[in-house]
Design a protein around this motif. Structure first.
Motif, PDB file in Angstrom:
ATOM      1  N   SER A  92       0.847  -1.183   0.000  1.00 32.72           N
ATOM      2  CA  SER A  92       0.000   0.000   0.000  1.00 32.72           C
ATOM      3  C   SER A  92       0.886   1.237   0.000  1.00 32.72           C
ATOM      4  O   SER A  92       1.850   1.322   0.764  1.00 32.72           O
ATOM      5  N   LEU A 119      -8.682  -5.915   7.615  1.00 39.25           N
ATOM      6  CA  LEU A 119     -10.135  -6.000   7.505  1.00 39.25           C
ATOM      7  C   LEU A 119     -10.739  -4.741   6.898  1.00 39.25           C
ATOM      8  O   LEU A 119     -11.740  -4.807   6.184  1.00 39.25           O
ATOM      9  N   ILE A 121      -9.287  -2.867   4.634  1.00 42.94           N
ATOM     10  CA  ILE A 121      -9.006  -2.891   3.188  1.00 42.94           C
ATOM     11  C   ILE A 121     -10.003  -3.814   2.493  1.00 42.94           C
ATOM     12  O   ILE A 121     -10.668  -3.438   1.541  1.00 42.94           O
ATOM     13  N   ASP A 122     -10.082  -5.051   2.983  1.00 44.25           N
ATOM     14  CA  ASP A 122     -11.022  -6.026   2.432  1.00 44.25           C
ATOM     15  C   ASP A 122     -11.067  -7.225   3.384  1.00 44.25           C
ATOM     16  O   ASP A 122     -10.037  -7.890   3.568  1.00 44.25           O
ATOM     17  N   PRO A 123     -12.192  -7.506   3.993  1.00 42.04           N
ATOM     18  CA  PRO A 123     -12.286  -8.610   4.951  1.00 42.04           C
ATOM     19  C   PRO A 123     -11.854  -9.967   4.383  1.00 42.04           C
ATOM     20  O   PRO A 123     -11.391 -10.825   5.113  1.00 42.04           O
ATOM     21  N   ARG A 124     -11.954 -10.137   3.077  1.00 44.47           N
ATOM     22  CA  ARG A 124     -11.543 -11.412   2.466  1.00 44.47           C
ATOM     23  C   ARG A 124     -10.040 -11.629   2.562  1.00 44.47           C
ATOM     24  O   ARG A 124      -9.567 -12.759   2.496  1.00 44.47           O
ATOM     25  N   TYR A 125      -9.267 -10.549   2.737  1.00 42.84           N
ATOM     26  CA  TYR A 125      -7.813 -10.664   2.818  1.00 42.84           C
ATOM     27  C   TYR A 125      -7.360 -11.337   4.118  1.00 42.84           C
ATOM     28  O   TYR A 125      -6.221 -11.763   4.230  1.00 42.84           O
ATOM     29  N   LYS A 126      -8.263 -11.429   5.087  1.00 39.19           N
ATOM     30  CA  LYS A 126      -7.903 -12.080   6.353  1.00 39.19           C
ATOM     31  C   LYS A 126      -7.407 -13.512   6.105  1.00 39.19           C
ATOM     32  O   LYS A 126      -6.494 -13.987   6.777  1.00 39.19           O
TER      33      LYS A 126
END
Length: 140
Positions: A92, A119, A121-126
């Motif tokens: 980033s 989370l 940025i995007d919860p799927r990245y967890k």
């Protein structure tokens, strides 16, 4: 004991905010501290869950109200998309936004994130979060 208690950051923030609002001091009586704990319990569900997760948390909270608290350091993570590829980490920067590149952090490029940052940025990245200390030194 007379030393500060380490608690999660959200707990320290909640305690400090409520102490200021209610002008509570560490020298208050146990009954007044219990009343304060009850008020703290109603701030939000995260605090409520933490308080009632275990009796150890309740005792830690009681000590934190008496002696003060400091936030535990949050673990930091890389967001890694491809295993065994040195150019597969989330980066980033203010100028370029988000991109996938290596995990070399600089003054202008952020590659290490806390879980709340990931989370946000995007919860799927967890699912792709890897503790920094688990990444092989040769890959950095």
């Amino acid at each position: 004991m007379n030393e500060k208690v380490k608690l999660p950051k959200f707990m320290c923030d909640g305690i400090n905010d409520l102490k200021v609002e209610l002008s509570i001091k560490a020298t208050e009586s146990p009954t007044e501290i219990a009343d304060f704990m009850e008020k703290l319990n109603h701030i939000n569900s995260e605090i409520h869950s933490w308080i009632y997760y275990s009796t150890t948390n309740q005792w830690d909270l009681f000590d934190a109200l008496r002696y003060g608290c400091e936030a535990e350091t949050e673990p930091i993570y890389y967001v890694r998309f491809i295993q065994n590829n040195s150019h597969s980490f989330l980066n980033s920067s203010e100028s370029d936004g988000l991109e996938i590149s290596d995990n070399e952090e600089t003054e202008y490029i952020k590659t290490k994130f806390t879980m709340p940052e990931i989370l946000a940025i995007d919860p799927r990245y967890k699912a792709f979060a890897v503790p920094v200390e688990e990444v092989d030194v040769n890959e950095e």
